[in-house]
Enzyme design. Sequence first.
Site, PDB file in Angstrom:
ATOM      1  N   SER A   1      21.764 -10.426   1.747  1.00  0.00           N
ATOM      2  CA  SER A   1      20.864 -10.026   2.818  1.00  0.00           C
ATOM      3  C   SER A   1      19.971 -11.237   3.087  1.00  0.00           C
ATOM      4  O   SER A   1      19.288 -11.700   2.186  1.00  0.00           O
ATOM      5  CB  SER A   1      20.047  -8.834   2.330  1.00  0.00           C
ATOM      6  OG  SER A   1      19.390  -8.212   3.397  1.00  0.00           O
TER       7      SER A   1
ATOM      8  N   ARG B   1      28.128  -7.801  -7.611  1.00  0.00           N
ATOM      9  CA  ARG B   1      28.983  -7.353  -6.509  1.00  0.00           C
ATOM     10  C   ARG B   1      30.060  -8.390  -6.200  1.00  0.00           C
ATOM     11  O   ARG B   1      31.171  -8.044  -5.791  1.00  0.00           O
ATOM     12  CB  ARG B   1      28.153  -7.047  -5.260  1.00  0.00           C
ATOM     13  CG  ARG B   1      27.315  -5.783  -5.438  1.00  0.00           C
ATOM     14  CD  ARG B   1      26.605  -5.360  -4.165  1.00  0.00           C
ATOM     15  NE  ARG B   1      25.810  -4.158  -4.414  1.00  0.00           N
ATOM     16  CZ  ARG B   1      25.127  -3.506  -3.462  1.00  0.00           C
ATOM     17  NH1 ARG B   1      25.155  -3.948  -2.214  1.00  0.00           N
ATOM     18  NH2 ARG B   1      24.443  -2.430  -3.774  1.00  0.00           N
TER      19      ARG B   1
END
Length: 425
Positions: free
Chosen positions: A352, A391
């Site tokens: 992000s 992730r």
Amino acid sequence: MLDLRAVTDRLEETQRRLALRGDVPALGKLSELGGRRRAWIRESEDLRHEVKSSGPRVQALMKSDPPAAAALRERLKAASVRQKELEASLKELEIELAQALLYVPNLPHESVPAGTSSADNPVVRTWGERPAPGFQPKPHWELGEALGILDFERGAKLSGSRFTVLVGQGARLERALISFMLDVHTREHGYTEILPPYLVLRESMQGTGQLPKFEEDAFKTVDPELFLVPTAEVPVTNLHRDEILEAGALPLRYTAHTPCFRREAGAAGRDTRGLIRQHQFNKVELVEFAAPESSYQELEKLTGHAEDILRRLGLPYRVVSLCGGDLGFSAAKTYDLEVWMPGLDTFREISSCSNFEDFQARRARIRFRRGEGSKPEWVHTLNGSGLAVGRTLAALLEVGQQADGSVLIPEALRPYTGFERIGPR
RNA sequence: GGAGAGAUGGCCGAGAGGCUGAAGGCGCUGGUUUGCUAAACCAGUGUACGUCACAAGCGUACCGGGGGUUCGAAUCCCCCUCUCUCCGCCA
């Protein structure tokens, strides 16, 4: 934190821009308090001026006319008392005002698309071919357990839900990813590596915007009260809290690996399997301090630096621009990078990247000077994941899985892992 | 954890109830002088808030933070924080 003056002077505009986020905070109280603040300051300063400037007169009268001096002193005493009362009320008012302001989110940038949820985030671009393996791809937790590199059961035994133990090649792969990312960012993208404390003061959490509104998301220690960092953004941005940066120092680029600790308070029942949503995970973060006029250009660059990691690892992804309703509290604009997870048959956020403009700078009082003698100005702060390591590992397992259940390691990572495959040959 | 010392402007360093934003020095900026550089000399050099056009000017605050005494505090009193030194402990 928004500028009080801007909020009160341009109340309607502020309200309208904030509305893009969905919930419209009531700013009426803010502007009312702001007005009262000004009136009180004025009154208080007038009184103080009277008291302070009368000093020499008191001295003179004490010699020439003692009764008159006594009378004057009495008058001044009264003024002084009134002034102190006013000052005390003013102090309370300013605390109330600052507190209220701390709960107001940042203004979205004009380029932020309208929308209420992640479903409304437009895709800006995509990269890479989704693998077509010719067999039913498995989710990473099945692969990881079968290969003996992810131990969810023992993670839960040690620490409860959302904690995982990495074993053998899994642990090595995680460590390799961290080193790989840090090396690319420091050697090729011009970032300075930082290894910050993982426990920070309340003040630091407030500086970047995690507090006061989102305290239930954070882990903290009791005595003394310290917060476990939810992201390296917190310690690294606060590196320059209460500082005025030298002219010409900008842009400043930092990268840091830290574990990240999150309560995931509002996420009960979501992503309960696998590595997607953990209470503790590793992340390599990019943090930048930029001049206001170039911060949006820098956001594009920073996003590109995060994307570069995905490309080198051969992980297909897309970039979305967060809509108003999905934008984080402190951000003015955010790009999310979403990696393709074949086992989950979906894109998942893996980075992000945001421009906070001067929102964090105001909270943390981070300024810069354009040149000798120029006035200090608020810097713009930016940051992005480069990348979330857990992730990334999950995506690597799912994308690299072979028919026989083994996982191929991308070329770029092999110097770091020391192996090119996990599992049966 | 125990004992002691200290915290003043970009830095060093005076100050010990009144006109001190704070002497002096260094640094920095502008100017004068000057083949160039340097030196010398002169001037300037903090931040925030208020007023106002977020200008100039003016006002107020700030000498680690908070509270108190006083007409008035960097200067007196109380509490807290941080830094340094020594001892203990520890990776």
